[in-house]
Motif scaffolding. Structure first.
Motif, PDB file in Angstrom:
ATOM      1  N   ASN A 170       0.866  -1.170   0.096  1.00 59.53           N
ATOM      2  CA  ASN A 170      -0.122  -0.115  -0.058  1.00 59.53           C
ATOM      3  C   ASN A 170       0.401   1.475  -0.454  1.00 59.53           C
ATOM      4  O   ASN A 170       0.594   2.740  -0.675  1.00 59.53           O
ATOM      5  CB  ASN A 170      -1.504   0.000   1.173  1.00 59.53           C
ATOM      6  CG  ASN A 170      -2.162  -0.842   0.946  1.00 59.53           C
ATOM      7  OD1 ASN A 170      -2.116  -1.431   0.228  1.00 59.53           O
ATOM      8  ND2 ASN A 170      -2.234  -1.750   2.325  1.00 59.53           N
ATOM      9  N   GLN A 216       0.964   7.013  -6.627  1.00 57.99           N
ATOM     10  CA  GLN A 216       0.527   7.620  -6.722  1.00 57.99           C
ATOM     11  C   GLN A 216       0.732   9.483  -6.485  1.00 57.99           C
ATOM     12  O   GLN A 216       0.539  10.721  -7.260  1.00 57.99           O
ATOM     13  CB  GLN A 216      -0.993   8.048  -5.707  1.00 57.99           C
ATOM     14  CG  GLN A 216      -1.994   7.104  -6.794  1.00 57.99           C
ATOM     15  CD  GLN A 216      -2.844   6.137  -5.795  1.00 57.99           C
ATOM     16  OE1 GLN A 216      -2.912   6.355  -4.966  1.00 57.99           O
ATOM     17  NE2 GLN A 216      -2.782   4.704  -5.782  1.00 57.99           N
ATOM     18  N   SER A 217       1.920   9.996  -5.209  1.00 61.44           N
ATOM     19  CA  SER A 217       2.181  11.321  -5.292  1.00 61.44           C
ATOM     20  C   SER A 217       3.668  11.862  -5.873  1.00 61.44           C
ATOM     21  O   SER A 217       3.261  12.876  -5.796  1.00 61.44           O
ATOM     22  CB  SER A 217       3.093  11.010  -3.278  1.00 61.44           C
ATOM     23  OG  SER A 217       3.487  10.488  -3.210  1.00 61.44           O
ATOM     24  N   GLU A 260       1.020   4.294  -2.739  1.00 58.39           N
ATOM     25  CA  GLU A 260       0.995   5.248  -2.728  1.00 58.39           C
ATOM     26  C   GLU A 260       1.704   6.514  -2.814  1.00 58.39           C
ATOM     27  O   GLU A 260       1.525   7.507  -3.319  1.00 58.39           O
ATOM     28  CB  GLU A 260       0.498   5.328  -0.750  1.00 58.39           C
ATOM     29  CG  GLU A 260      -0.675   5.429  -0.515  1.00 58.39           C
ATOM     30  CD  GLU A 260      -0.840   5.084   0.892  1.00 58.39           C
ATOM     31  OE1 GLU A 260      -0.556   5.771   1.879  1.00 58.39           O
ATOM     32  OE2 GLU A 260      -2.046   4.532   1.848  1.00 58.39           O
TER      33      GLU A 260
END
Ligand SMILES: Cc1cc2nc3c(=O)[nH]c(=O)nc-3n(C[C@H](O)[C@H](O)[C@H](O)COP(=O)(O)O)c2cc1C
Length: 401
Positions: A392, A399-400, A396
């Motif tokens: 996870n 995506q950032s 994340e």
């Protein structure tokens, strides 16, 4: 006698290969050997750029004499004083007593310290130029990449950058010298390993040097180790840029120590969970078997890092402790970090690993697992949760970007 590779008109490769040394710096394995690259420019003036390890000075001096065809050697440029490149300077001076040695102020302190040479010096500073006749050279200071005296030499006609150790790789050159004349596949990992082992601590100085290169058009990079980069010069620069910003790829390096297999079983469960949750790049290093050189390579390569250790004399397993100190020295940044441990009467490993992650300012993934003796169901599930938390965290961070 020697058929020398031309990098450009009358710019010759005069380096050598070392397939004898087992350990570079007496530390880092050399399964494919290493090259010590040196370059000779023959113009109205003649100039040699860096020398080689003293063990290879005989072949090196013969190559230079061949390329010079009876001319004298006017200049030696010392981009880097580390002995694998500067080791033959004293012998070169004996052979060519009138050679002027070009370096910066810091170079000359080291030249005296290593070789007792204090005369025939030609000091250069940032942006200084030197005319060789048709060709012109410009000097660019690159301090702490990875020694303080390091500088680059830029040839302006063919836009060749002589870059000292920057963009270098482990691995001897097997016949061809220029990237477009060989299959370079196996050099990419050797570049990352070289960077992680040798240059790794100096991300900021590498970034400063790369910024300077933004203002210079470069067609060819002549490093002191590994292939001459032309076709793949942008890829070489990109790898150095990424590593010096500590940008890891999508993937996880699991480092663990284990005497009797209990911590190892936890590592296996975590890896299986990572795979189950879509992580494709997973490397596992048992620190008692994997060489630190390869472990560091993968720590630099991947964004995710999970470390596991048994408690040993109320501390970390010694080999885990040892690799963590190597990671700390290199000031590795921006890692998603998880940890796990095993003990029998009083656990200390997980506390130490947590403190290490905090000291390194890494992002903790929020799950951990610490088992007492053999792996049981609840802690097995905790390992699965840990793997999922890492997957996870990687998603994340993707995506950032
Ligand atoms: C030399 C030695 C020192 C140890 N020191 C500790 C300790 O200080 N505290 C503790 O709880 N367990 C200690 N242990 C026990 C181990 O942490 C335990 O056996 C653990 O399960 C080993 O994990 P492994 O199977 O992955 O090697 C020690 C074991 C050995 C062999």
């Amino acid at each position: 006698m020697y058929k020398l590779t031309s990098i450009a008109d009358k710019v010759y490769y005069v380096g050598v290969n070392d397939r004898q040394k087992a350990l570079f710096e007496n530390l880092w394995p050399l399964p494919y050997g290493v090259s010590y690259n040196s370059y000779l420019i023959v113009d109205e003036k003649t100039v040699l750029i860096d020398t080689v390890d003293v063990c290879y000075s005989d072949a090196f001096l013969r190559k230079i004499a061949d390329a010079l065809e009876g001319k004298s050697l006017d200049y030696l440029i010392v981009n880097h004083m580390e002995p694998d490149h500067a080791g033959s300077i004293r012998l070169l001076r004996q052979q060519y007593p009138d050679v002027q040695i070009i370096g910066n102020k810091t170079t000359f302190g080291m030249l005296e310290g290593y070789h007792g040479i204090t005369t025939g010096l030609y000091e250069v500073k940032e942006g200084d130029t030197l005319s060789l006749g048709k060709r012109q050279l410009m000097f660019v200071m690159a301090p702490m990449v990875h020694w303080p005296e390091v500088m680059f030499t830029y040839e302006t006609t063919d836009k060749i950058l002589f870059s000292a150790d920057a963009f270098g790789t482990f691995g001897a050159l097997s016949g061809a010298v220029i990237d477009e004349d060989m299959n370079v596949d196996r050099f990419w990992d050797e570049m990352v390993r070289y960077y992680a082992n040798i240059v790794g601590k100096y991300g900021n100085p590498v970034q400063r040097a790369l910024k300077k290169l933004d203002t210079i058009e470069v067609n060819t990079i002549c490093s002191t180790h590994g292939p001459v980069w032309r076709k793949y010069k942008d890829k070489a620069i990109e790898i150095y840029d990424k590593m010096s910003r500590y940008e890891g790829e999508d993937g996880v390096c699991i480092i663990y120590g284990s005497m009797y297999g209990n911590t190892e079983q936890m590592a296996e469960a975590i890896a299986a969970s990572l795979a189950e949750n879509g992580v494709k790049n997973i490397v596992m290093h048992n620190v008692s078997k994997s060489h630190a050189s390869n472990v560091l390579m993968d720590v630099f390569k991947y964004k995710g890092l999970i470390v596991g250790s048994p408690t040993y004399s109320n501390a970390l397993f010694p080999e885990v402790d040892s690799i963590l100190s190597k990671i700390e020295i290199r000031e590795v940044k921006k890692r998603c970090f998880g940890y796990f441990g095993n003990f029998t009467w009083s656990g200390a490993a997980c506390k130490r690993l947590a403190a290490f992650g905090e000291k390194m300012n890494w992002e903790f993934i929020g799950a951990t697992a610490e088992e007492k003796m053999s792996l049981k169901e609840d802690m097995y599930e905790q390992c699965i949760t840990l793997g999922k938390a890492m997957a996870n965290a990687l998603n994340e961070s993707k995506q950032s970007i």
